[in-house]
Design a protein around this motif. Structure first.
Motif, short mmCIF file in Angstrom:
data_model
loop_
_atom_site.label_atom_id
_atom_site.label_comp_id
_atom_site.label_asym_id
_atom_site.label_seq_id
_atom_site.Cartn_x
_atom_site.Cartn_y
_atom_site.Cartn_z
N VAL A 162 1.83 -2.15 -25.08
CA VAL A 162 0.64 -3.41 -24.73
C VAL A 162 0.75 -3.28 -22.96
CG1 VAL A 162 -0.11 -3.87 -26.54
CG2 VAL A 162 1.44 -4.99 -25.80
N LEU A 163 1.95 -3.96 -22.23
CA LEU A 163 2.34 -3.83 -20.85
C LEU A 163 3.43 -3.63 -20.42
CD1 LEU A 163 1.65 -5.90 -18.53
CD2 LEU A 163 2.95 -8.05 -19.87
N GLY A 164 3.33 -3.15 -19.20
CA GLY A 164 5.12 -2.62 -18.70
C GLY A 164 5.14 -2.38 -17.76
N LEU A 165 6.04 -3.15 -16.86
CA LEU A 165 6.87 -2.86 -16.31
C LEU A 165 7.71 -2.16 -15.67
CD1 LEU A 165 6.88 -4.62 -13.13
CD2 LEU A 165 8.25 -6.17 -14.08
N ASP A 166 7.17 -1.11 -14.41
CA ASP A 166 8.49 -0.01 -14.10
C ASP A 166 9.26 -1.11 -12.71
OD1 ASP A 166 9.78 1.80 -12.65
OD2 ASP A 166 7.59 2.98 -12.10
N VAL A 167 10.73 -0.92 -13.57
CA VAL A 167 11.85 -1.10 -12.56
C VAL A 167 12.20 -0.54 -12.30
CG1 VAL A 167 11.95 -3.90 -13.69
CG2 VAL A 167 13.80 -1.93 -13.97
N TRP A 168 12.36 0.72 -11.95
CA TRP A 168 12.69 1.73 -11.38
C TRP A 168 12.69 1.19 -9.44
CZ3 TRP A 168 13.43 7.73 -11.77
CH2 TRP A 168 13.65 8.19 -13.04
N THR B 35 0.85 -1.00 0.06
CA THR B 35 -0.12 0.44 -0.25
C THR B 35 1.23 1.34 -0.11
OG1 THR B 35 -1.73 -1.28 1.81
CG2 THR B 35 -1.44 1.30 1.16
N GLN B 36 1.72 1.48 1.16
CA GLN B 36 2.62 2.58 0.62
C GLN B 36 3.47 2.65 -0.26
OE1 GLN B 36 6.05 2.77 3.75
NE2 GLN B 36 6.12 4.90 3.92
N THR B 37 3.74 1.43 -1.18
CA THR B 37 4.56 2.24 -2.15
C THR B 37 3.23 2.04 -3.07
OG1 THR B 37 6.16 -0.30 -1.75
CG2 THR B 37 6.15 0.76 -4.28
N MET B 38 2.35 1.93 -3.66
CA MET B 38 1.39 2.36 -4.75
C MET B 38 1.06 3.59 -3.65
SD MET B 38 0.58 0.20 -6.46
CE MET B 38 -0.61 1.02 -7.25
N THR B 39 0.27 4.06 -2.74
CA THR B 39 0.24 5.84 -2.77
C THR B 39 1.97 6.53 -2.58
OG1 THR B 39 -0.44 5.07 -0.77
CG2 THR B 39 -0.19 6.49 -0.80
N ILE B 40 2.91 6.23 -2.37
CA ILE B 40 4.18 6.96 -3.04
C ILE B 40 4.20 7.44 -4.42
CG2 ILE B 40 6.49 7.35 -2.73
CD1 ILE B 40 6.11 6.18 0.07
N HIS B 41 3.81 6.30 -4.89
CA HIS B 41 4.35 6.03 -6.10
C HIS B 41 3.23 6.89 -7.31
CE1 HIS B 41 5.85 3.12 -10.06
NE2 HIS B 41 6.32 3.88 -9.74
N HIS B 42 1.92 6.75 -6.70
CA HIS B 42 0.92 7.05 -7.32
C HIS B 42 0.59 8.68 -7.15
CE1 HIS B 42 -3.67 8.59 -8.47
NE2 HIS B 42 -3.16 7.83 -9.30
N THR B 43 0.82 8.96 -5.62
CA THR B 43 0.67 10.57 -5.20
C THR B 43 1.62 11.71 -5.60
OG1 THR B 43 0.94 10.10 -3.23
CG2 THR B 43 -1.27 9.68 -3.99
N LYS B 44 2.94 10.55 -5.82
CA LYS B 44 4.08 11.31 -5.82
C LYS B 44 4.93 11.36 -6.99
CE LYS B 44 8.34 12.70 -2.73
NZ LYS B 44 8.88 12.39 -0.92
N HIS B 45 5.14 10.39 -7.49
CA HIS B 45 5.91 10.23 -8.54
C HIS B 45 4.92 10.83 -9.62
CE1 HIS B 45 9.73 8.05 -6.12
NE2 HIS B 45 8.71 8.33 -5.82
N HIS C 23 2.90 5.78 -16.57
CA HIS C 23 2.81 5.45 -15.46
C HIS C 23 0.93 5.11 -15.63
CE1 HIS C 23 6.18 6.50 -13.57
NE2 HIS C 23 6.08 5.89 -12.49
N SER C 24 0.59 5.20 -16.60
CA SER C 24 -0.95 6.04 -16.52
C SER C 24 -1.15 4.16 -17.61
CB SER C 24 -1.30 7.13 -18.00
OG SER C 24 -1.28 7.85 -17.17
N LEU C 25 -0.64 3.80 -18.39
CA LEU C 25 -0.17 2.22 -18.72
C LEU C 25 0.07 1.64 -17.65
CD1 LEU C 25 -0.78 0.43 -21.15
CD2 LEU C 25 1.57 0.33 -21.45
N PHE C 26 0.91 0.81 -17.22
CA PHE C 26 1.48 1.14 -16.00
C PHE C 26 0.15 0.40 -14.90
CE2 PHE C 26 4.00 0.01 -11.91
CZ PHE C 26 4.07 -1.51 -12.27
N TRP C 27 -0.77 1.05 -13.99
CA TRP C 27 -1.75 1.21 -13.14
C TRP C 27 -2.76 0.41 -13.87
CZ3 TRP C 27 1.30 2.77 -10.03
CH2 TRP C 27 1.83 3.65 -9.64
N LYS C 28 -3.16 0.04 -15.13
CA LYS C 28 -3.87 0.01 -15.96
C LYS C 28 -3.65 -1.06 -16.61
CE LYS C 28 -6.72 1.89 -19.12
NZ LYS C 28 -7.61 2.65 -19.76
N VAL C 29 -2.72 -2.40 -16.82
CA VAL C 29 -2.43 -3.04 -16.82
C VAL C 29 -2.00 -4.25 -15.54
CG1 VAL C 29 -1.28 -2.85 -19.46
CG2 VAL C 29 -0.02 -3.10 -17.15
N MET C 30 -2.56 -3.73 -14.40
CA MET C 30 -2.09 -4.47 -13.35
C MET C 30 -4.10 -5.06 -12.37
SD MET C 30 1.52 -3.04 -11.63
CE MET C 30 0.98 -1.80 -11.39
#
Ligand code: MN3
Length: 252
Positions: A209-215, A68-78, A129-136
């Motif tokens: 069509v599919l992406g994975l963030d490895v930052w 949850t913390q990663t998702m929150t920071i990733h979306h609202t901050k990054h 990131h807009s794609l990344f959220w949607k492919v999960m």
């Protein structure tokens, strides 16, 4: 916005004020609500053409794969940071007004040099990131490729497991920050590519069509140095129906 609008069509215009202007307040509210005293995490939205799209699920929905913390920071901050900086870049160049992020990235050589790097990095960050959220999707709802996507995977890689292996290898061997992608390339054929930083495959004329963030910001709180474990776990939250829609749109 009509409620029966194809989400893909909406996606194609992601971040445009004309369909997201009403949602930014909702996003901000949701961000604050889900993590309690999280104002320290959130970046204030800037005024501008592009806005942070809402997540299609809650910040806790991908537990235990992505915490949850990663998702929150990733979306609202990054992600919010990429949106803010893209808005600043576009605001300083009137010739870019009204262009979608896809138009900007696919024609980067026509973007004025003064903001080209900013558009590449922050426009890429916003699109990626807009794609990344949607492919999960939440765990437990896993599916597998169907229809045209399934046969395209078979034709390009021989099997789904070969495709996953090639994608995971690209994700694992990307040196430093970047992304792994399943893309539609020439002749509508599926390919695996990796890109550094926030480079989007559209810069290469390919359609992701599919992406994975490895930052590291995408996984470090939970997985620390174990990028391979994060990559393996990712397959449990891939939203294959969405990937199939992305593929169908890319080859249409
Ligand atoms: Mn990221």
């Amino acid at each position: 916005m009509p409620t029966n609008q194809d989400p893909q069509q909406v996606s194609a215009r992601l971040g445009r004020r004309r369909f997201l202007s009403q949602s930014s307040a909702v996003v901000a509210t949701a961000a604050f609500a889900s993590v309690g005293a999280s104002r320290a995490f959130a970046q204030a939205p800037t005024a501008g053409e592009f806005t942070l799209p809402a997540l299609p699920y809650g910040y806790d929905a991908l537990n235990p794969i992505i915490d949850t913390q990663t998702m929150t920071i990733h979306h609202t901050k990054h992600h919010q940071g990429y949106v803010n900086n893209l808005n600043k870049a576009v605001a300083s160049e009137p010739s870019l007004a009204g262009k979608t992020v896809e138009e900007l990235l696919r024609n980067l050589d026509r973007v004025p040099e003064s903001v080209r790097t900013a558009v590449r990095n922050h426009g890429g960050g916003h699109a990626n990131h807009s794609l990344f959220w949607k492919v999960m999707q939440p765990t437990g709802a896993a599916s597998s490729p169907t229809g045209k996507l399934a046969s395209a995977v078979e034709s390009a890689f021989g099997s789904l497991s070969n495709m996953k292996e090639a994608f995971s290898k690209a994700a694992g061997s990307q040196f430093g920050s970047g992304w792994a992608w399943l893309v539609v390339g020439e002749s509508d054929k599926l390919e695996i590519v990796a890109t550094p930083n926030q480079d989007n495959p559209m810069l290469m004329g390919k359609t992701p069509v599919l992406g994975l963030d490895v930052w590291e910001h995408a996984y470090y709180l939970k997985y620390q140095n174990r990028r391979a474990d994060y990559i393996e776990a990712f397959w449990k939250v891939v939203h294959w129906d969405q990937v199939a829609k992305n593929y169908a749109q890319a080859v249409a």
